[in-house]
Every structure is written in structure tokens, then in C-alpha cells.
Design a protein around this motif. Sequence first.
Motif, PDB file in Angstrom:
ATOM      1  N   LEU A   1      26.302 -26.983   4.128  1.00 28.77           N
ATOM      2  CA  LEU A   1      26.995 -27.244   2.861  1.00 28.77           C
ATOM      3  C   LEU A   1      28.182 -26.315   2.652  1.00 28.77           C
ATOM      4  O   LEU A   1      28.924 -26.476   1.666  1.00 28.77           O
ATOM      5  N   HIS A   2      28.328 -25.291   3.537  1.00 27.66           N
ATOM      6  CA  HIS A   2      29.430 -24.339   3.468  1.00 27.66           C
ATOM      7  C   HIS A   2      29.386 -23.552   2.157  1.00 27.66           C
ATOM      8  O   HIS A   2      28.362 -22.997   1.809  1.00 27.66           O
ATOM      9  N   LYS A   3      30.443 -23.532   1.396  1.00 29.57           N
ATOM     10  CA  LYS A   3      30.521 -22.673   0.211  1.00 29.57           C
ATOM     11  C   LYS A   3      29.510 -23.052  -0.877  1.00 29.57           C
ATOM     12  O   LYS A   3      28.911 -22.166  -1.484  1.00 29.57           O
ATOM     13  N   PRO A   4      29.272 -24.320  -1.203  1.00 35.56           N
ATOM     14  CA  PRO A   4      28.214 -24.625  -2.183  1.00 35.56           C
ATOM     15  C   PRO A   4      26.837 -24.141  -1.725  1.00 35.56           C
ATOM     16  O   PRO A   4      25.988 -23.786  -2.551  1.00 35.56           O
ATOM     17  N   GLY A   5      26.627 -24.084  -0.416  1.00 34.20           N
ATOM     18  CA  GLY A   5      25.349 -23.593   0.084  1.00 34.20           C
ATOM     19  C   GLY A   5      25.118 -22.132  -0.265  1.00 34.20           C
ATOM     20  O   GLY A   5      23.993 -21.726  -0.566  1.00 34.20           O
ATOM     21  N   ARG A   6      26.201 -21.311  -0.226  1.00 34.69           N
ATOM     22  CA  ARG A   6      26.053 -19.905  -0.605  1.00 34.69           C
ATOM     23  C   ARG A   6      25.684 -19.768  -2.066  1.00 34.69           C
ATOM     24  O   ARG A   6      24.858 -18.931  -2.436  1.00 34.69           O
ATOM     25  N   GLU A   7      26.247 -20.624  -2.902  1.00 33.70           N
ATOM     26  CA  GLU A   7      25.920 -20.576  -4.331  1.00 33.70           C
ATOM     27  C   GLU A   7      24.455 -20.959  -4.567  1.00 33.70           C
ATOM     28  O   GLU A   7      23.752 -20.317  -5.351  1.00 33.70           O
ATOM     29  N   VAL A   8      23.992 -21.980  -3.874  1.00 29.51           N
ATOM     30  CA  VAL A   8      22.592 -22.400  -4.019  1.00 29.51           C
ATOM     31  C   VAL A   8      21.656 -21.301  -3.553  1.00 29.51           C
ATOM     32  O   VAL A   8      20.636 -21.012  -4.182  1.00 29.51           O
ATOM     33  N   HIS A   9      22.006 -20.654  -2.447  1.00 24.54           N
ATOM     34  CA  HIS A   9      21.167 -19.579  -1.927  1.00 24.54           C
ATOM     35  C   HIS A   9      21.103 -18.402  -2.896  1.00 24.54           C
ATOM     36  O   HIS A   9      20.026 -17.810  -3.128  1.00 24.54           O
ATOM     37  N   LYS A  10      22.218 -18.038  -3.470  1.00 18.05           N
ATOM     38  CA  LYS A  10      22.245 -16.940  -4.436  1.00 18.05           C
ATOM     39  C   LYS A  10      21.382 -17.259  -5.650  1.00 18.05           C
ATOM     40  O   LYS A  10      20.586 -16.418  -6.102  1.00 18.05           O
TER      41      LYS A  10
ATOM     42  N   GLN B   1      39.426  -9.408   3.478  1.00 13.98           N
ATOM     43  CA  GLN B   1      40.431 -10.290   2.913  1.00 13.98           C
ATOM     44  C   GLN B   1      40.159 -10.499   1.430  1.00 13.98           C
ATOM     45  O   GLN B   1      39.059 -10.297   0.949  1.00 13.98           O
ATOM     46  N   PRO B   2      41.157 -10.928   0.646  1.00 16.03           N
ATOM     47  CA  PRO B   2      40.955 -11.155  -0.788  1.00 16.03           C
ATOM     48  C   PRO B   2      39.902 -12.231  -0.999  1.00 16.03           C
ATOM     49  O   PRO B   2      39.744 -13.143  -0.202  1.00 16.03           O
ATOM     50  N   GLN B   3      39.252 -12.094  -2.131  1.00 13.26           N
ATOM     51  CA  GLN B   3      38.172 -13.028  -2.454  1.00 13.26           C
ATOM     52  C   GLN B   3      38.608 -14.150  -3.379  1.00 13.26           C
ATOM     53  O   GLN B   3      37.782 -14.877  -3.895  1.00 13.26           O
ATOM     54  N   ALA B   4      39.911 -14.257  -3.613  1.00 12.06           N
ATOM     55  CA  ALA B   4      40.368 -15.279  -4.550  1.00 12.06           C
ATOM     56  C   ALA B   4      40.050 -16.689  -4.085  1.00 12.06           C
ATOM     57  O   ALA B   4      39.618 -17.522  -4.863  1.00 12.06           O
ATOM     58  N   PRO B   5      40.260 -17.028  -2.791  1.00  9.48           N
ATOM     59  CA  PRO B   5      39.976 -18.400  -2.390  1.00  9.48           C
ATOM     60  C   PRO B   5      38.527 -18.803  -2.601  1.00  9.48           C
ATOM     61  O   PRO B   5      38.269 -19.865  -3.137  1.00  9.48           O
ATOM     62  N   PRO B   6      37.520 -17.968  -2.208  1.00  6.81           N
ATOM     63  CA  PRO B   6      36.157 -18.396  -2.473  1.00  6.81           C
ATOM     64  C   PRO B   6      35.887 -18.585  -3.952  1.00  6.81           C
ATOM     65  O   PRO B   6      35.193 -19.501  -4.351  1.00  6.81           O
ATOM     66  N   GLN B   7      36.466 -17.670  -4.811  1.00  2.42           N
ATOM     67  CA  GLN B   7      36.227 -17.839  -6.237  1.00  2.42           C
ATOM     68  C   GLN B   7      36.855 -19.123  -6.737  1.00  2.42           C
ATOM     69  O   GLN B   7      36.310 -19.805  -7.589  1.00  2.42           O
TER      70      GLN B   7
END
Length: 450
Positions: free
Chosen positions: A101-110, A23-29
Motif C-alpha cells: 500500500l506504500h504510504k497509506p500502509g505506513r499510516e495504517v501500521h502507525k 531529506q525533507p519530510q514535506a512530501p510524505p506529509q
Amino acid sequence: MLQREEEVAYASIQGAQSQPLSQPQAPPQASLAPFSKFEEKKTNEKTRKVTTVKKFFSPSSRTAPKKENQEGKTPSPSISRQSSIETDRVSRDFVDFLKTLHKPGREVHKQSRAFIEIMANKKDLSADELSECVQDFYQNLSDRLMTHFKGSSERVERVMDEVEKYIMTRLYKSVFCPETTDDEEKDLATQNRIRALHWVDIQMLCVPVDEEIPEVSDNVVKAITDVIEMDSKRVPRDKLACITRCSKHIFSAIKITKSEPASADDFLPTLIYIVLKANPPRLQSNIQYITRFCNPSRLMTGEDGYYFTNLCCAVAFIEKLDAQSLNLDPEDFERYMSGQTSPRRPEADGGWPQVDPPTGSAASSPALTQVYQNLDLLSGMGSRQDRVLEGVQSLQRDLITWQESVEREVQEILEKYPLEIRLPAPSAIDSDNVENDRLPPPLTPQVFAG
């Protein structure tokens, strides 16, 4: 430079994770827009350095490398396996926490993974530079989280605790007691210093703790165990937790002894006494590790920071402890430190403490009765030993006086009656023989012709 490296690592990780998605990645961005805007804003600002409590306790660690071989630093296979198991467990716990944390958690992990990869390539940095990198990462990530959570400091602190646990567990081997510092030498010096002060007791430090009370003794043992356990932890927050538990046991021991809440004036001498009894391993390295890599918010606020500050003060006191600090004679202090003698603690009557005989159910125990009888015998032997020592010293003085008097009398006699040795005059052989004329003539040699 650090910001650019984080951006490159973030882009590579994002690209790798976006491939399996159809699927497009626009929503996560779009959902991560606050982070992107904040990051763009931070790029245009001047790099901000973090002022932490390490400036109060830590001297400059920027020294030249002093160890050429690292054979002694190679961990055993069992230790390596244990470290690997702990690292894997912490990594799983970190991922499980970030999922909440959902999406903020992915940013912290990265960002956390990228930072660890960056630090793995910075092996030639000094301890201060390593600390600065870690503290800058804490500050930048905390600012981003504060923007995302809209000022909820409690949630930010909880995330930062997990980030610290994950990062420092992964970096522990490379940043704890690094080769570019003299932490190991300081550890040995402190350990030898505490070992030399083994004779210091509660009375000398004015510690308001009565270890004869069972509950107080239990708290003292627990406090010693906690401060020793600090070395087994890998995360600065966990090491601080050991110090906090140790301090709370100390407050409990003082409260039970005095039947009232303990004060700061009571706490610090007791903490010094606990450190002397425990002689914690690698004490200086653990203090420096906490100072360099702990989340600064914990050291500057809260009970953890207060107890850690007191531990630093206790170690500084032990390093500078002298005769005046203990109200002792300087000569006695030096003899105690060198091990020539130990402090004697007789009672007011010059003997050993008197022990009351057992009463009640204790009196019916043969073992306790024998113990108290032995203690009574020891009390009498202490007094007799003191009298024997006094007699020996008196006899030694008398012998010295007698020897001096004999030498003095002999010298006076020699001066009054000097010794003269008279030898007889030499005389000719047979001078006293009156019948010399009747002796036959001496033999003369005769030559025979061959």
C-alpha cells in the motif's frame, strides 16, 4: 480521549521514524494530507458509536470481577512459545501486506501499533468497553481508508481484514474470555448440557442425513472437526471461517442424502445435531469473542454472518431443549437426562433390525461372514431378552399378589380364632404333699460360745 491518545502515539512514532531520513519530510506529509484533513474534521465532530450485531446476541457483560487469583490462567511454556511464534508470523505478514500500500500502509501500521499500546494500558475495562474501543477503532480507520481509496469498499475490506488479524492476534490473551465476564461458567454449563443430551439422535431432531452413505458420513465428520477447530483460532475472521466450512459440509451431506439442494429448514436441525455430537470446547466464549471483536461488516452481511446467526440459534435451542421439542413424554425426558435409562429403538416387530446376509465378494470373506452371523444372533437375543423381561415383570407381579393374599388370609384367621394364653393359678410350696406331718422340724441355728 481515545482520539487524543492515538494522536500522541502517532506523533511519537512519526518522530522516531523521521530521524534517520536526511531529506525533507514535506512530501510524505503532503501525501498524507487526506488523512490529516479527515482527522481534523473528525476531531470537531461528535464521537460516533458503532452499532454492531453484538447487541442482538450479547447480554451485558459489565459485571464485577469474580476471580481473585489467576494461577489457573498461567499458560504453559510450550503454549507461550507457540503464541509468540504465531504473533511474530502475523506481524511479519501484516508488514509485508502494508508494503504493497506504500504510504497509506505506513499510516495504517502507525495507527494499529498505537491502538495496541493504548489497549495494553486498559486492563480494568469490562468486556463491553473493550468491544466498544475495538469497534470504534475499526470504524474510524475504515472511514479514513474509504476517503483515501475514494469509496473502494473492496480494498477497504481487504485492509480491514488484515488489521483485524494483526490487532486481535496481539490482544487475544487479554480480551478472550476476560475475567470480568461469566463466559467460563457459561462454557461449563453448555458443555454439561450437551453431555447430558448425548442420547438425542437423528430421528428425534428430524435430521435429513443418512450417515450410512460413506460420503455423507465423511461430510458429517468434517463438519464436526471444523466446529471443534474454531477454538484453536485467535482471529474472529478465522473462527467465522471454521463455522462457514462446517456449514458447507452440512449442506453437502443434506444434498447427497436428499439428491436435491438443502433448505434452511433442513440446515438448522442438522447444525444442532452436529453441535450435539461435537460438543465444541469453550463454545460460549468463542461466540462472545466473535460478537465483540469481529469486523461488523462480516457479521451483518454475507454468508459468514448468516452461518454465525444459525450457530447462535442452534446453541439457544440446545439450552432450551425440552420434552415437547423432541415429542417425548416429560417423564421419559427427565429419565433420559438424569441417565436412569436410554431410549430403546426396536423395529416394528419388537426385535432388533434384521441384517441381510452378504452377497457377492463380501460373502467370500470369513470375517464378514462371522460379523453377519453375530448380528443374526444379536437379533434373536434381542427378542428373547424382551420375552425374559416380560416374564420377570409378570413373576414380580404374581409374587406381590401372592404376598398380599397370604397376609389377608392370616389376618382373617386371627380375627376368627383369636389366640388366648391361660396361665395356672399360683399355689403354696408342697401344698400337695400329704405327709407334711412326718417331716422333721426345720433346723434352728445354734450359737456356740467361743
